[in-house]
Design a protein around this motif. Structure first.
Motif, PDB file in Angstrom:
ATOM      1  N   GLN A  42       4.031-116.265 -55.713  1.00  0.00           N
ATOM      2  CA  GLN A  42       2.637-115.824 -55.805  1.00  0.00           C
ATOM      3  C   GLN A  42       2.026-115.651 -54.420  1.00  0.00           C
ATOM      4  OE1 GLN A  42       0.100-118.417 -58.108  1.00  0.00           O
ATOM      5  NE2 GLN A  42      -1.541-116.897 -58.253  1.00  0.00           N
ATOM      6  N   ALA A  43       2.369-116.552 -53.496  1.00  0.00           N
ATOM      7  CA  ALA A  43       1.837-116.446 -52.130  1.00  0.00           C
ATOM      8  C   ALA A  43       2.316-115.162 -51.469  1.00  0.00           C
ATOM      9  CB  ALA A  43       2.276-117.662 -51.313  1.00  0.00           C
ATOM     10  N   VAL A  44       3.595-114.830 -51.649  1.00  0.00           N
ATOM     11  CA  VAL A  44       4.140-113.608 -51.061  1.00  0.00           C
ATOM     12  C   VAL A  44       3.463-112.382 -51.666  1.00  0.00           C
ATOM     13  CG1 VAL A  44       6.207-112.188 -50.900  1.00  0.00           C
ATOM     14  CG2 VAL A  44       6.345-114.619 -50.391  1.00  0.00           C
ATOM     15  N   GLN A  45       3.226-112.401 -52.975  1.00  0.00           N
ATOM     16  CA  GLN A  45       2.573-111.263 -53.628  1.00  0.00           C
ATOM     17  C   GLN A  45       1.150-111.073 -53.113  1.00  0.00           C
ATOM     18  OE1 GLN A  45       3.058-112.460 -57.708  1.00  0.00           O
ATOM     19  NE2 GLN A  45       5.036-111.422 -57.933  1.00  0.00           N
ATOM     20  N   VAL A  73       1.289-100.340 -37.913  1.00  0.00           N
ATOM     21  CA  VAL A  73       0.737-101.640 -38.282  1.00  0.00           C
ATOM     22  C   VAL A  73       1.922-102.540 -38.597  1.00  0.00           C
ATOM     23  CG1 VAL A  73      -0.746-102.919 -39.882  1.00  0.00           C
ATOM     24  CG2 VAL A  73      -1.336-100.564 -39.247  1.00  0.00           C
ATOM     25  N   GLY A  74       1.956-103.706 -37.990  1.00  0.00           N
ATOM     26  CA  GLY A  74       3.129-104.550 -38.177  1.00  0.00           C
ATOM     27  C   GLY A  74       2.790-106.022 -38.248  1.00  0.00           C
ATOM     28  N   ALA A  75       3.279-106.675 -39.287  1.00  0.00           N
ATOM     29  CA  ALA A  75       3.090-108.112 -39.460  1.00  0.00           C
ATOM     30  C   ALA A  75       4.380-108.845 -39.123  1.00  0.00           C
ATOM     31  CB  ALA A  75       2.674-108.427 -40.902  1.00  0.00           C
ATOM     32  N   GLY A  76       4.223-109.882 -38.323  1.00  0.00           N
ATOM     33  CA  GLY A  76       5.322-110.775 -37.992  1.00  0.00           C
ATOM     34  C   GLY A  76       4.709-112.141 -37.808  1.00  0.00           C
ATOM     35  N   THR A  77       4.845-112.708 -36.610  1.00  0.00           N
ATOM     36  CA  THR A  77       4.146-113.958 -36.319  1.00  0.00           C
ATOM     37  C   THR A  77       2.647-113.760 -36.445  1.00  0.00           C
ATOM     38  OG1 THR A  77       5.922-114.564 -34.798  1.00  0.00           O
ATOM     39  CG2 THR A  77       3.858-115.769 -34.608  1.00  0.00           C
ATOM     40  N   HIS A 103       7.975-127.925 -51.176  1.00  0.00           N
ATOM     41  CA  HIS A 103       6.780-128.399 -50.476  1.00  0.00           C
ATOM     42  C   HIS A 103       7.157-129.332 -49.332  1.00  0.00           C
ATOM     43  CE1 HIS A 103       2.431-128.626 -50.293  1.00  0.00           C
ATOM     44  NE2 HIS A 103       2.508-129.944 -50.156  1.00  0.00           N
ATOM     45  N   ASP A 104       8.133-130.195 -49.542  1.00  0.00           N
ATOM     46  CA  ASP A 104       8.571-131.090 -48.468  1.00  0.00           C
ATOM     47  C   ASP A 104       9.168-130.300 -47.305  1.00  0.00           C
ATOM     48  OD1 ASP A 104       7.754-133.258 -49.931  1.00  0.00           O
ATOM     49  OD2 ASP A 104       9.753-133.775 -50.688  1.00  0.00           O
ATOM     50  N   GLU A 105       9.966-129.279 -47.640  1.00  0.00           N
ATOM     51  CA  GLU A 105      10.534-128.427 -46.602  1.00  0.00           C
ATOM     52  C   GLU A 105       9.433-127.697 -45.842  1.00  0.00           C
ATOM     53  OE1 GLU A 105      13.798-124.779 -46.060  1.00  0.00           O
ATOM     54  OE2 GLU A 105      13.260-125.482 -48.074  1.00  0.00           O
ATOM     55  N   PHE A 106       8.427-127.224 -46.579  1.00  0.00           N
ATOM     56  CA  PHE A 106       7.288-126.519 -45.981  1.00  0.00           C
ATOM     57  C   PHE A 106       6.547-127.424 -44.996  1.00  0.00           C
ATOM     58  CE2 PHE A 106       2.682-125.711 -46.171  1.00  0.00           C
ATOM     59  CZ  PHE A 106       2.617-124.385 -45.764  1.00  0.00           C
ATOM     60  N   LEU A 107       6.278-128.659 -45.395  1.00  0.00           N
ATOM     61  CA  LEU A 107       5.497-129.570 -44.562  1.00  0.00           C
ATOM     62  C   LEU A 107       6.216-129.946 -43.273  1.00  0.00           C
ATOM     63  CD1 LEU A 107       4.020-131.953 -47.296  1.00  0.00           C
ATOM     64  CD2 LEU A 107       2.832-130.136 -46.049  1.00  0.00           C
ATOM     65  N   SER A 108       7.534-129.905 -43.284  1.00  0.00           N
ATOM     66  CA  SER A 108       8.292-130.310 -42.104  1.00  0.00           C
ATOM     67  C   SER A 108       8.800-129.126 -41.276  1.00  0.00           C
ATOM     68  CB  SER A 108       9.491-131.163 -42.535  1.00  0.00           C
ATOM     69  OG  SER A 108      10.361-130.426 -43.375  1.00  0.00           O
ATOM     70  N   ALA A 109       8.351-127.898 -41.623  1.00  0.00           N
ATOM     71  CA  ALA A 109       8.911-126.691 -41.003  1.00  0.00           C
ATOM     72  C   ALA A 109       8.205-126.259 -39.728  1.00  0.00           C
ATOM     73  CB  ALA A 109       8.909-125.538 -41.999  1.00  0.00           C
ATOM     74  N   GLY A 110       7.107-126.893 -39.357  1.00  0.00           N
ATOM     75  CA  GLY A 110       6.398-126.510 -38.135  1.00  0.00           C
ATOM     76  C   GLY A 110       5.952-125.062 -38.175  1.00  0.00           C
ATOM     77  N   ASP A 111       6.270-124.292 -37.103  1.00  0.00           N
ATOM     78  CA  ASP A 111       5.830-122.902 -37.055  1.00  0.00           C
ATOM     79  C   ASP A 111       6.718-121.980 -37.898  1.00  0.00           C
ATOM     80  OD1 ASP A 111       8.089-122.809 -35.516  1.00  0.00           O
ATOM     81  OD2 ASP A 111       7.108-122.091 -33.693  1.00  0.00           O
ATOM     82  N   GLN A 112       7.666-122.547 -38.648  1.00  0.00           N
ATOM     83  CA  GLN A 112       8.520-121.762 -39.534  1.00  0.00           C
ATOM     84  C   GLN A 112       8.106-121.894 -41.001  1.00  0.00           C
ATOM     85  OE1 GLN A 112      11.117-119.640 -38.429  1.00  0.00           O
ATOM     86  NE2 GLN A 112       9.983-120.068 -36.546  1.00  0.00           N
ATOM     87  N   GLN A 113       6.884-122.343 -41.254  1.00  0.00           N
ATOM     88  CA  GLN A 113       6.439-122.542 -42.633  1.00  0.00           C
ATOM     89  C   GLN A 113       6.445-121.247 -43.440  1.00  0.00           C
ATOM     90  OE1 GLN A 113       2.601-124.501 -42.062  1.00  0.00           O
ATOM     91  NE2 GLN A 113       3.519-126.473 -42.602  1.00  0.00           N
ATOM     92  N   GLY A 114       6.044-120.142 -42.814  1.00  0.00           N
ATOM     93  CA  GLY A 114       6.053-118.863 -43.513  1.00  0.00           C
ATOM     94  C   GLY A 114       7.456-118.469 -43.948  1.00  0.00           C
ATOM     95  N   ARG A 115       8.431-118.727 -43.086  1.00  0.00           N
ATOM     96  CA  ARG A 115       9.818-118.415 -43.431  1.00  0.00           C
ATOM     97  C   ARG A 115      10.268-119.212 -44.649  1.00  0.00           C
ATOM     98  NH1 ARG A 115      14.525-120.519 -43.247  1.00  0.00           N
ATOM     99  NH2 ARG A 115      13.708-122.407 -42.292  1.00  0.00           N
ATOM    100  N   GLY A 155       0.023-116.446 -41.791  1.00  0.00           N
ATOM    101  CA  GLY A 155      -0.879-116.174 -42.901  1.00  0.00           C
ATOM    102  C   GLY A 155      -0.255-116.515 -44.239  1.00  0.00           C
ATOM    103  N   LEU A 156       1.035-116.214 -44.388  1.00  0.00           N
ATOM    104  CA  LEU A 156       1.735-116.559 -45.622  1.00  0.00           C
ATOM    105  C   LEU A 156       1.700-118.062 -45.853  1.00  0.00           C
ATOM    106  CD1 LEU A 156       3.479-115.777 -48.038  1.00  0.00           C
ATOM    107  CD2 LEU A 156       5.472-115.764 -46.517  1.00  0.00           C
TER     108      LEU A 156
END
Length: 424
Positions: free
Chosen positions: A334-337, A218-222, A307-319, A286-287
């Motif tokens: 908390q989100a990671v947990q 079982v593996g989570a990535g993209t 939050h600003d970095e998150f909003l502008s990260a496109g498909d890299q938001q989880g990273r 999902g993250l």
């Protein structure tokens, strides 16, 4: 009726255990399926020239990048590895194999010493290639796949077309088998060094492995992938056969009041009346979904710069959330947990379904990058993994490992190519 009663004349009236019959039938089916697949490869058998030197090419084809490796048969260490950016490569060629595989073959000619010394003319007359490409999409019985995330509007890869192609060095390819990318992951775990490339998540896992039992990955990535492997008890020398699944799209099940609110939020976001897939929580994307939910529920805890970095990260938001999760008490932490607790729970669900006493392997890109969230019985992952009520004892009996390498799919493609070559 108990299992022991079924196995007696008292229980069944005939002294035949239906569980044993089911196991026998399952093993026979696995063996016959292997023979069927082997027979289906017979069309390529006539293409093998015993007088030529054979090489193996393994490919791990994602939506963003294509990774290729050249091997000699029977050798794990590659002669050459290269990564191509699909979007850039596809701008210069009409087909996927011209855009990437042909370029890789040309690179082999230019950089692999034994090919360079021969020269192009001798390579074309003295070398042949058996390839396996692990692709991020459902492979059809016709050995082709349509990848929705390949290029601007999706793209096709056709293994049979590659075999027929006589354009330059592409003519070296006498067999090109396509497999699902997580089938590649499954075969890749067979290639792991359990002393160096994995971490036992329960002590003594290596000693508990049963080499005749199912294996699960079982593996989570993209996204979230799941597969299982079985070995026929009728012909153990044939080794393991890997089967894909869509377990990542099973229902997400919340484990507490906050997760119930998360589920309701995701149902609204994805316009789903009754359920959402566990992949909506357990993956890089999902993250991002989990953080997004927490940010709207607890606006007073939002860190403006994150939050600003998150909003502008496109498909890299989880990273972005993963990188910022080290701040104690933050929404990112908390989100990671929450995500890793859901991850552990889903791996536990897979363990209950397959009872993989041959090994449960946690693969994918998120495991090595976040090993602190996975390792140790007090980690969010392991707490949820072990929390299976009456079946806790069964869960503890299953050997479980976190895989530290991120090239498992590419290595699995090599294993598949080797199997094709050995069957010819």
């Amino acid at each position: 009726m108990s299992h022991s009663n079924w196995c007696t004349a008292e229980g069944s009236g005939k002294g035949i255990c239906p569980f044993s019959v089911a196991l026998f039938v399952g093993s026979a089916f696995s063996y016959l399926n292997y023979l069927r697949q082997r027979k289906s490869s017979a069309v390529s058998k006539c293409c093998i020239d015993k007088h030529k030197q054979t090489y193996i090419i393994a490919g791990d084809i994602g939506g963003t990048n294509s990774r290729f490796a050249l091997h000699r048969p029977g050798q794990k260490d590659p002669l050459l590895v290269h990564i191509y950016a699909n979007e850039e490569a596809l701008q210069t060629a009409s087909t996927y194999h011209h855009a990437t595989l042909k370029q890789f073959l040309n690179k082999c000619l230019a950089e692999v010493n034994e090919w360079k010394e021969l020269g192009e003319s001798a390579v074309l007359s003295q070398i042949q290639v058996v390839a396996c490409l692990a692709t991020a999409g459902p492979v059809t019985m016709n050995n082709d796949v349509f990848m929705v995330n390949l290029g601007e509007s999706g793209g096709s890869i056709d293994g049979n077309e590659i075999e027929r192609c006589q354009d330059g060095l592409l003519s070296l390819v006498v067999r090109c088998k396509l497999v699902n990318d997580f089938v590649g992951q499954g075969y890749g775990v067979l290639d792991l060094d359990l002393d160096k490339e994995v971490i036992e998540l329960l002590p003594g896992s290596k000693a508990k492995m049963n080499d005749l039992a199912p294996i699960c990955a079982v593996g989570a990535g993209t996204g979230l992938g799941e597969c299982f492997l079985t070995k026929s008890s009728l012909a153990t020398n044939l080794g393991y056969e890997c089967y894909p699944s869509e377990g990542g799209h099973a229902d997400y099940v919340p484990r507490g009041p906050l997760e119930v609110e998360l589920l309701d939020y995701l149902k609204r976001k994805f316009s789903s009346q009754h359920r959402v897939s566990v992949e909506r929580v357990v993956s890089g994307r999902g993250l991002a979904n989990v953080y997004e939910f927490l940010a709207q529920k607890f606006p007073e805890r939002v860190q403006a710069n994150v939050h600003d970095e998150f909003l502008s990260a496109g498909d890299q938001q989880g990273r972005v959330i993963g990188v910022n999760s080290g701040t104690e008490g933050s929404l990112a932490q908390q989100a990671v947990q929450i995500m890793f607790a859901a991850y552990g729970s889903e791996v536990g669900n897979a363990a209950l379904k397959f009872i993989p006493t041959g090994g449960m392997f946690v693969t994918g890109g998120l495991a090595p990058k976040n090993i602190g969230m996975i390792q140790g019985e007090d980690s969010p992952f392991m707490k949820a993994y072990l929390d299976k009520g009456r079946l806790n004892g069964l869960i503890r009996s299953i050997p479980i490992f976190a895989v530290l390498n991120e090239d498992v799919g590419l290595r699995g493609a090599r294993v598949c190519a080797e199997r094709e070559y050995n069957a010819m």
